[in-house]
Scaffold this motif. Structure first.
Motif, short mmCIF file in Angstrom:
data_model
loop_
_atom_site.label_atom_id
_atom_site.label_comp_id
_atom_site.label_asym_id
_atom_site.label_seq_id
_atom_site.Cartn_x
_atom_site.Cartn_y
_atom_site.Cartn_z
N LEU A 1 -7.63 10.86 -25.15
CA LEU A 1 -6.70 11.60 -24.30
C LEU A 1 -7.29 11.88 -22.93
CD1 LEU A 1 -5.51 14.18 -26.97
CD2 LEU A 1 -4.28 12.16 -26.19
N THR A 2 -6.45 11.79 -21.92
CA THR A 2 -6.87 12.14 -20.57
C THR A 2 -6.75 13.66 -20.39
OG1 THR A 2 -4.66 11.96 -19.63
CG2 THR A 2 -6.01 9.94 -19.67
N ASN A 3 -7.34 14.16 -19.30
CA ASN A 3 -7.23 15.58 -19.00
C ASN A 3 -5.77 16.00 -18.86
OD1 ASN A 3 -9.97 15.97 -19.05
ND2 ASN A 3 -10.20 16.13 -16.84
N GLU B 1 -3.12 14.69 -20.25
CA GLU B 1 -2.49 14.72 -21.57
C GLU B 1 -2.88 15.98 -22.34
OE1 GLU B 1 -2.00 10.01 -22.63
OE2 GLU B 1 -4.01 10.90 -22.72
N ILE B 2 -4.14 16.35 -22.25
CA ILE B 2 -4.62 17.55 -22.92
C ILE B 2 -3.99 18.80 -22.30
CG2 ILE B 2 -6.64 18.98 -23.44
CD1 ILE B 2 -8.25 16.33 -23.58
N GLU B 3 -3.90 18.82 -20.97
CA GLU B 3 -3.25 19.95 -20.29
C GLU B 3 -1.80 20.09 -20.72
OE1 GLU B 3 -3.85 19.52 -16.07
OE2 GLU B 3 -6.01 19.44 -16.32
N LYS B 4 -1.11 18.97 -20.89
CA LYS B 4 0.28 19.00 -21.34
C LYS B 4 0.37 19.61 -22.74
CE LYS B 4 4.28 16.14 -22.22
NZ LYS B 4 4.79 14.81 -22.43
N ILE B 5 -0.53 19.22 -23.61
CA ILE B 5 -0.56 19.78 -24.97
C ILE B 5 -0.81 21.28 -24.92
CG2 ILE B 5 -1.89 19.83 -27.13
CD1 ILE B 5 -2.30 16.75 -26.69
N LEU B 6 -1.75 21.71 -24.09
CA LEU B 6 -2.05 23.13 -23.98
C LEU B 6 -0.84 23.92 -23.46
CD1 LEU B 6 -5.70 23.00 -22.62
CD2 LEU B 6 -4.95 23.78 -24.87
N LYS B 7 -0.13 23.34 -22.51
CA LYS B 7 1.08 24.00 -21.98
C LYS B 7 2.15 24.12 -23.06
CE LYS B 7 0.48 22.89 -17.13
NZ LYS B 7 0.94 22.11 -15.99
N GLU B 8 2.28 23.07 -23.87
CA GLU B 8 3.28 23.08 -24.94
C GLU B 8 2.97 24.16 -25.98
OE1 GLU B 8 3.53 19.11 -26.51
OE2 GLU B 8 4.37 18.33 -24.65
N PHE B 9 1.70 24.45 -26.19
CA PHE B 9 1.30 25.43 -27.20
C PHE B 9 0.95 26.79 -26.61
CE2 PHE B 9 0.75 21.50 -29.54
CZ PHE B 9 1.29 21.84 -30.77
N ASP B 10 1.25 27.00 -25.33
CA ASP B 10 0.90 28.25 -24.66
C ASP B 10 1.47 29.47 -25.37
OD1 ASP B 10 -0.34 29.61 -22.33
OD2 ASP B 10 1.75 30.19 -21.95
N SER B 11 2.74 29.44 -25.69
CA SER B 11 3.35 30.60 -26.34
C SER B 11 2.80 30.80 -27.75
CB SER B 11 4.88 30.48 -26.38
OG SER B 11 5.26 29.39 -27.17
N ASP B 12 2.47 29.73 -28.45
CA ASP B 12 1.88 29.84 -29.79
C ASP B 12 0.49 30.47 -29.72
OD1 ASP B 12 4.08 28.64 -31.07
OD2 ASP B 12 3.27 26.63 -30.68
N ILE B 13 -0.28 30.10 -28.71
CA ILE B 13 -1.61 30.67 -28.53
C ILE B 13 -1.50 32.17 -28.25
CG2 ILE B 13 -3.65 30.71 -27.03
CD1 ILE B 13 -3.21 27.64 -26.67
N LYS B 14 -0.59 32.53 -27.35
CA LYS B 14 -0.40 33.94 -27.01
C LYS B 14 0.06 34.75 -28.22
CE LYS B 14 0.42 33.28 -22.13
NZ LYS B 14 1.27 33.48 -21.00
N THR B 15 0.97 34.19 -29.01
CA THR B 15 1.47 34.86 -30.20
C THR B 15 0.34 35.05 -31.22
OG1 THR B 15 3.67 33.93 -29.88
CG2 THR B 15 3.14 34.72 -32.09
N ALA B 16 -0.48 34.03 -31.42
CA ALA B 16 -1.58 34.12 -32.38
C ALA B 16 -2.58 35.19 -31.97
CB ALA B 16 -2.27 32.77 -32.51
N VAL B 17 -2.93 35.22 -30.69
CA VAL B 17 -3.88 36.22 -30.20
C VAL B 17 -3.30 37.62 -30.37
CG1 VAL B 17 -5.03 37.12 -28.14
CG2 VAL B 17 -5.10 34.69 -28.64
N LYS B 18 -2.03 37.78 -30.07
CA LYS B 18 -1.39 39.09 -30.20
C LYS B 18 -1.37 39.55 -31.66
CE LYS B 18 2.53 41.74 -28.58
NZ LYS B 18 3.81 41.73 -27.89
N LYS B 19 -1.15 38.62 -32.59
CA LYS B 19 -1.17 38.96 -34.01
C LYS B 19 -2.56 39.37 -34.47
CE LYS B 19 2.70 36.20 -35.67
NZ LYS B 19 3.12 35.07 -36.52
N ILE B 20 -3.57 38.69 -33.96
CA ILE B 20 -4.95 38.97 -34.37
C ILE B 20 -5.46 40.27 -33.77
CG2 ILE B 20 -7.34 38.16 -34.16
CD1 ILE B 20 -6.15 35.29 -34.25
N THR B 21 -5.23 40.48 -32.48
CA THR B 21 -5.80 41.65 -31.80
C THR B 21 -4.85 42.82 -31.70
OG1 THR B 21 -5.11 40.89 -29.60
CG2 THR B 21 -7.29 40.16 -30.39
#
Length: 61
Positions: free
Chosen positions: A12-14, A16-36
Motif C-alpha cells: 500500500l502507498t501512503n 492508500e493508507i491515509e484513505k483507509i485511516l480516514k474511512e475508519f476515523d469515526s470508528d477509531i474515535k468511538t473505540a477510544v471514547k468507549k475505552i476511556t
C-alpha cells in the motif's frame, strides 16, 4: 487473523493508507471514547500510528 494475512500481501502507498485511516476515523474515535469514557486525541493518534505501521510493513525498500 484473516485480515492480517490479507493486508500483509499488499504493498500500500501512503495515500492508500491515509484513505483507509480516514474511512475508519469515526470508528477509531468511538473505540477510544468507549475505552476511556471521553475523547482522547493522544490515544487516537497512537491507534492511527500503529495502523499505519502495520499496513506499511511489507513495503519493498
Amino acid at each position: 487473523m484473516e485480515n492480517k494475512r490479507l493486508f500483509n500481501n499488499f504493498n500500500l502507498t501512503n495515500k492508500e493508507i491515509e484513505k483507509i485511516l480516514k474511512e475508519f476515523d469515526s470508528d477509531i474515535k468511538t473505540a477510544v471514547k468507549k475505552i476511556t469514557g471521553k475523547p482522547n486525541q493522544d490515544y487516537e493518534q497512537i491507534i492511527r500510528l500503529e495502523i499505519f505501521k502495520s499496513l506499511s510493513r511489507n513495503r519493498k525498500k
